[in-house]
Design a protein around this motif. Structure first.
Motif, PDB file in Angstrom:
ATOM      1  N   VAL A  35       0.842  -1.207   0.000  1.00 46.73           N
ATOM      2  CA  VAL A  35       0.000   0.000   0.000  1.00 46.73           C
ATOM      3  C   VAL A  35       0.874   1.252   0.000  1.00 46.73           C
ATOM      4  CG1 VAL A  35      -1.657   1.348   1.354  1.00 46.73           C
ATOM      5  CG2 VAL A  35      -2.018  -1.095   1.034  1.00 46.73           C
ATOM      6  N   VAL A  38       2.244   1.893  -3.394  1.00 48.91           N
ATOM      7  CA  VAL A  38       1.265   2.404  -4.362  1.00 48.91           C
ATOM      8  C   VAL A  38       1.357   3.934  -4.432  1.00 48.91           C
ATOM      9  CG1 VAL A  38      -1.206   2.740  -4.813  1.00 48.91           C
ATOM     10  CG2 VAL A  38      -0.340   0.477  -4.210  1.00 48.91           C
ATOM     11  N   ILE A  48       0.563   7.715  -8.811  1.00 52.77           N
ATOM     12  CA  ILE A  48       0.648   6.428  -8.110  1.00 52.77           C
ATOM     13  C   ILE A  48       1.579   5.484  -8.867  1.00 52.77           C
ATOM     14  CG2 ILE A  48      -1.636   6.561  -7.033  1.00 52.77           C
ATOM     15  CD1 ILE A  48      -2.628   4.636  -9.193  1.00 52.77           C
ATOM     16  N   ILE A  50       1.810   2.247 -10.576  1.00 48.99           N
ATOM     17  CA  ILE A  50       0.890   1.294 -11.210  1.00 48.99           C
ATOM     18  C   ILE A  50       1.288  -0.148 -10.910  1.00 48.99           C
ATOM     19  CG2 ILE A  50      -0.072   0.497 -13.407  1.00 48.99           C
ATOM     20  CD1 ILE A  50      -1.054   3.270 -12.556  1.00 48.99           C
ATOM     21  N   LEU A  53       0.229  -0.990  -7.445  1.00 49.34           N
ATOM     22  CA  LEU A  53      -1.226  -1.108  -7.417  1.00 49.34           C
ATOM     23  C   LEU A  53      -1.672  -2.455  -7.981  1.00 49.34           C
ATOM     24  CD1 LEU A  53      -3.993   0.138  -6.846  1.00 49.34           C
ATOM     25  CD2 LEU A  53      -3.880   1.196  -9.107  1.00 49.34           C
ATOM     26  N   THR A  54      -1.027  -2.889  -9.045  1.00 53.33           N
ATOM     27  CA  THR A  54      -1.315  -4.192  -9.626  1.00 53.33           C
ATOM     28  C   THR A  54      -1.016  -5.307  -8.625  1.00 53.33           C
ATOM     29  OG1 THR A  54      -0.818  -3.342 -11.825  1.00 53.33           O
ATOM     30  CG2 THR A  54      -0.800  -5.725 -11.559  1.00 53.33           C
TER      31      THR A  54
END
Length: 69
Positions: A35, A38, A48, A50, A53-54
């Motif tokens: 987190v 991210v 952010i 990516i 996040l993925t």
């Protein structure tokens, strides 16, 4: 544009704690680290990260799949 100002050294310190934690706490630490990543983009003009996040979405999907089994 960085939302959080967290250095890699600080994240590495968190990861160094991992072997000393119980499995559930290790999972929690991994989730917190992802987190944080991210909101720590590789490029300054991107809001952010990516790739992080993925990874976060994959972790969530794996947990949901294991719950449904």
């Amino acid at each position: 544009m960085r939302i959080l100002n967290i250095k890699d050294e600080q994240l590495n310190l968190l990861q160094a704690l991992k072997p000393f934690l119980e499995p559930k706490a290790q999972e929690m630490l991994e989730l917190v680290t992802v987190v944080l990543n991210v909101f720590k983009p590789e490029e300054p003009d991107v809001p952010i990260n990516i790739q992080a996040l993925t990874s976060l979405l994959s972790m969530i999907d794996e947990k949901e799949e294991s719950k449904n089994e």
